[in-house]
Write a protein that holds these residues in place. Structure first.
Motif, mmCIF file in Angstrom:
data_model
loop_
_atom_site.group_PDB
_atom_site.id
_atom_site.type_symbol
_atom_site.label_atom_id
_atom_site.label_comp_id
_atom_site.label_asym_id
_atom_site.label_seq_id
_atom_site.Cartn_x
_atom_site.Cartn_y
_atom_site.Cartn_z
ATOM 1 N N GLY A 1 0.766 -1.234 0.000
ATOM 2 C CA GLY A 1 0.000 0.000 0.000
ATOM 3 C C GLY A 1 0.795 1.282 0.000
ATOM 4 N N VAL A 2 2.067 1.257 -0.358
ATOM 5 C CA VAL A 2 2.851 2.496 -0.423
ATOM 6 C C VAL A 2 2.498 3.199 -1.730
ATOM 7 C CG1 VAL A 2 5.157 3.514 -0.503
ATOM 8 C CG2 VAL A 2 4.722 1.505 0.939
ATOM 9 N N GLY A 3 1.877 4.359 -1.624
ATOM 10 C CA GLY A 3 1.415 5.052 -2.824
ATOM 11 C C GLY A 3 0.418 4.241 -3.610
ATOM 12 N N GLY A 4 -0.318 3.354 -2.901
ATOM 13 C CA GLY A 4 -1.313 2.523 -3.571
ATOM 14 C C GLY A 4 -0.723 1.323 -4.278
ATOM 15 N N GLN A 5 0.558 1.002 -4.024
ATOM 16 C CA GLN A 5 1.203 -0.113 -4.704
ATOM 17 C C GLN A 5 1.773 -1.112 -3.695
ATOM 18 O OE1 GLN A 5 3.555 0.591 -8.250
ATOM 19 N NE2 GLN A 5 3.106 2.778 -8.158
ATOM 20 N N ASN A 6 1.859 -2.364 -4.132
ATOM 21 C CA ASN A 6 2.480 -3.431 -3.357
ATOM 22 C C ASN A 6 3.689 -3.942 -4.133
ATOM 23 O OD1 ASN A 6 0.148 -3.314 -1.631
ATOM 24 N ND2 ASN A 6 -0.920 -4.638 -3.080
ATOM 25 N N PHE A 7 4.816 -4.170 -3.450
ATOM 26 C CA PHE A 7 6.019 -4.596 -4.175
ATOM 27 C C PHE A 7 7.006 -5.275 -3.230
ATOM 28 C CE2 PHE A 7 6.170 -0.097 -3.039
ATOM 29 C CZ PHE A 7 7.337 -0.004 -2.295
ATOM 30 N N LEU A 8 7.895 -6.060 -3.837
ATOM 31 C CA LEU A 8 8.954 -6.720 -3.083
ATOM 32 C C LEU A 8 9.909 -5.685 -2.511
ATOM 33 C CD1 LEU A 8 9.889 -9.653 -5.506
ATOM 34 C CD2 LEU A 8 8.803 -9.892 -3.271
ATOM 35 N N CYS A 9 10.358 -5.918 -1.288
ATOM 36 C CA CYS A 9 11.323 -5.015 -0.665
ATOM 37 C C CYS A 9 12.720 -5.294 -1.203
ATOM 38 C CB CYS A 9 11.303 -5.188 0.851
ATOM 39 S SG CYS A 9 12.561 -4.204 1.706
ATOM 40 N N PRO A 10 13.362 -4.325 -1.858
ATOM 41 C CA PRO A 10 14.717 -4.552 -2.391
ATOM 42 C C PRO A 10 15.743 -4.838 -1.300
ATOM 43 C CG PRO A 10 13.720 -2.587 -3.366
ATOM 44 C CD PRO A 10 12.854 -2.983 -2.210
ATOM 45 N N LYS A 11 15.570 -4.237 -0.139
ATOM 46 C CA LYS A 11 16.548 -4.385 0.940
ATOM 47 C C LYS A 11 16.465 -5.760 1.590
ATOM 48 C CE LYS A 11 18.125 -2.159 5.224
ATOM 49 N NZ LYS A 11 17.901 -1.006 6.149
ATOM 50 N N LYS A 12 15.285 -6.158 2.006
ATOM 51 C CA LYS A 12 15.110 -7.421 2.719
ATOM 52 C C LYS A 12 15.328 -8.638 1.828
ATOM 53 C CE LYS A 12 13.825 -6.526 7.055
ATOM 54 N NZ LYS A 12 14.471 -7.143 8.238
ATOM 55 N N ASN A 13 14.931 -8.523 0.568
ATOM 56 C CA ASN A 13 15.022 -9.676 -0.325
ATOM 57 C C ASN A 13 16.346 -9.773 -1.067
ATOM 58 O OD1 ASN A 13 12.277 -10.799 -0.023
ATOM 59 N ND2 ASN A 13 11.620 -8.877 -0.949
ATOM 60 N N PHE A 14 16.930 -8.608 -1.420
ATOM 61 C CA PHE A 14 18.086 -8.631 -2.306
ATOM 62 C C PHE A 14 19.277 -7.829 -1.791
ATOM 63 C CE2 PHE A 14 14.087 -8.506 -4.831
ATOM 64 C CZ PHE A 14 14.062 -9.849 -5.191
ATOM 65 N N SER A 15 19.162 -7.285 -0.571
ATOM 66 C CA SER A 15 20.233 -6.484 0.041
ATOM 67 C C SER A 15 20.554 -5.231 -0.776
ATOM 68 C CB SER A 15 21.504 -7.338 0.229
ATOM 69 O OG SER A 15 21.244 -8.421 1.088
ATOM 70 N N ASP A 16 19.562 -4.728 -1.514
ATOM 71 C CA ASP A 16 19.714 -3.466 -2.244
ATOM 72 C C ASP A 16 19.147 -2.321 -1.398
ATOM 73 O OD1 ASP A 16 20.796 -4.823 -4.375
ATOM 74 O OD2 ASP A 16 18.909 -4.942 -5.488
ATOM 75 N N GLY A 17 19.393 -1.097 -1.832
ATOM 76 C CA GLY A 17 18.828 0.034 -1.133
ATOM 77 C C GLY A 17 17.315 0.075 -1.282
ATOM 78 N N CYS A 18 16.614 0.524 -0.234
ATOM 79 C CA CYS A 18 15.160 0.620 -0.293
ATOM 80 C C CYS A 18 14.709 1.945 0.306
ATOM 81 C CB CYS A 18 14.498 -0.541 0.449
ATOM 82 S SG CYS A 18 12.684 -0.457 0.412
ATOM 83 N N PRO A 19 14.348 2.925 -0.529
ATOM 84 C CA PRO A 19 13.888 4.217 -0.030
ATOM 85 C C PRO A 19 12.666 4.113 0.885
ATOM 86 C CG PRO A 19 14.421 4.373 -2.363
ATOM 87 C CD PRO A 19 14.458 2.915 -2.007
ATOM 88 N N ALA A 20 11.791 3.135 0.633
ATOM 89 C CA ALA A 20 10.613 2.976 1.486
ATOM 90 C C ALA A 20 11.029 2.584 2.902
ATOM 91 C CB ALA A 20 9.662 1.939 0.897
ATOM 92 N N CYS A 21 11.994 1.671 3.011
ATOM 93 C CA CYS A 21 12.510 1.286 4.328
ATOM 94 C C CYS A 21 13.189 2.461 5.014
ATOM 95 C CB CYS A 21 13.510 0.137 4.194
ATOM 96 S SG CYS A 21 12.772 -1.482 3.884
ATOM 97 N N ASP A 22 13.992 3.198 4.244
ATOM 98 C CA ASP A 22 14.712 4.347 4.816
ATOM 99 C C ASP A 22 13.726 5.393 5.329
ATOM 100 O OD1 ASP A 22 17.022 3.062 4.073
ATOM 101 O OD2 ASP A 22 17.329 4.257 2.261
ATOM 102 N N PHE A 23 12.682 5.652 4.542
ATOM 103 C CA PHE A 23 11.715 6.660 4.935
ATOM 104 C C PHE A 23 10.912 6.210 6.152
ATOM 105 C CE2 PHE A 23 7.649 9.043 4.269
ATOM 106 C CZ PHE A 23 8.182 10.312 4.478
ATOM 107 N N ALA A 24 10.554 4.919 6.175
ATOM 108 C CA ALA A 24 9.822 4.389 7.323
ATOM 109 C C ALA A 24 10.675 4.464 8.590
ATOM 110 C CB ALA A 24 9.401 2.947 7.053
ATOM 111 N N SER A 25 11.973 4.173 8.453
ATOM 112 C CA SER A 25 12.874 4.255 9.604
ATOM 113 C C SER A 25 12.985 5.691 10.104
ATOM 114 C CB SER A 25 14.254 3.730 9.227
ATOM 115 O OG SER A 25 14.203 2.351 8.905
ATOM 116 N N GLN A 26 13.045 6.651 9.156
ATOM 117 C CA GLN A 26 13.094 8.063 9.524
ATOM 118 C C GLN A 26 11.824 8.460 10.280
ATOM 119 O OE1 GLN A 26 13.719 10.804 6.234
ATOM 120 N NE2 GLN A 26 12.575 12.404 7.300
ATOM 121 N N LEU A 27 10.682 8.020 9.773
ATOM 122 C CA LEU A 27 9.415 8.301 10.442
ATOM 123 C C LEU A 27 9.406 7.731 11.857
ATOM 124 C CD1 LEU A 27 6.564 7.687 7.834
ATOM 125 C CD2 LEU A 27 7.026 9.796 9.071
#
Length: 265
Positions: free
Chosen positions: A56-82
């Motif tokens: 549901g981020v921006g109305g979309q569902n998607f695989l997390c790049p960080k948790k699944n592939f050890s790539d950067g994930c802006p959604a995770c970073d923003f959630a952590s900041q929040l």
């Protein structure tokens, strides 16, 4: 295609905090009631896969790049900041939004649903408690390899919402008597070979989303002006004092969010 016991032990260690977690598939939507299934073995010896999804981020569902592939994930970073800001300011709204944005773990296995064998191998998605039960079963020498095509075990699932419980639960009971994956009434060994050859690669059935794609989704959510939506949340991003809104699609459970994800694939 026998179970890889070392992989199963590693999964159990991960559940106990001893390890790190790093289209057109036929998905099975479980309904309330009793069901009998058979976990179908996979070529890599691990039919119990886990993936992390943002819902549901921006109305979309998607695989997390960080948790699944050890790539950067802006959604995770923003959630952590929040989360940090919400904790520092005791802002319950920011903390709730952060929880909604954090990725959620989902587990899945290829199964043959008894009574629905004509549909072939289906992918069953389930939660952590069911996952713990399944890993416990395969590591219990009393049951052996429950996925063995010749003498494995069917599993009886009781799915539903007990009184006073917010979300449905899955109770798993193994059959006491071993049985073949495909008995003679369902084609025997020849049909069994076709089934085993058709098992999907669960690690690739969902599209991999890049860090850049996630950033675009997040930017679109932050810049959207959907003030009329009842599920919008008002937040501030970094040092920018301009009020922004992130639209989130709320679901009553992870099951519903995951079903929505599958139907949109």
């Amino acid at each position: 295609m026998a179970l890889d016991i070392q992989k199963m032990k590693a999964k159990l260690d991960s559940l106990n905090g001893k390890g790190s977690s790093n289209g057109g598939t036929n998905t099975w939507k479980i309904e309330d009631g009793e069901h009998t299934i058979r976990i179908v073995p996979t070529a890599d010896g691990d039919p119990f896969k886990d993936l992390w999804f943002h819902y549901g981020v921006g109305g979309q569902n998607f695989l997390c790049p960080k948790k699944n592939f050890s790539d950067g994930c802006p959604a995770c970073d923003f959630a952590s900041q929040l989360w940090r800001e919400g904790t520092a300011k005791d802002d319950k709204e920011s903390l709730k939004m952060a929880k909604d944005m954090f990725p959620r773990q989902r587990f899945m296995s290829p199964v043959l649903v008894r009574g629905e064998e004509s549909k072939g191998v289906q992918v069953w998605a389930y939660g952590k408690r069911a996952y713990e039960t399944l890993i416990g079963l395969v590591l219990n020498p009393e049951y052996g390899d429950i996925t063995d095509p010749e003498d494995g075990l069917d599993l009886v699932l009781h799915y539903g919402k007990p009184p006073g419980v917010a979300f449905p639960e899955t109770k798993i009971t193994p059959r006491r008597k071993a049985s073949p994956l495909c008995d003679p009434t369902y084609g025997g060994p020849e049909k069994c070979k076709q089934i085993l050859d058709s098992v999907p690669d669960l690690s690739t059935i969902y599209k991999r989303v890049s860090t850049q794609e996630v950033q675009k989704i997040l930017d679109g959510a932050l810049s959207s002006d959907e003030s009329a939506e009842s599920n919008s949340r008002e937040i501030s991003r970094g040092s920018n004092t301009t009020s922004k809104k992130v639209a989130t699609n709320k679901a009553s459970s992870v099951d519903e969010a995951f079903d929505s994800f599958n139907s949109a694939k």
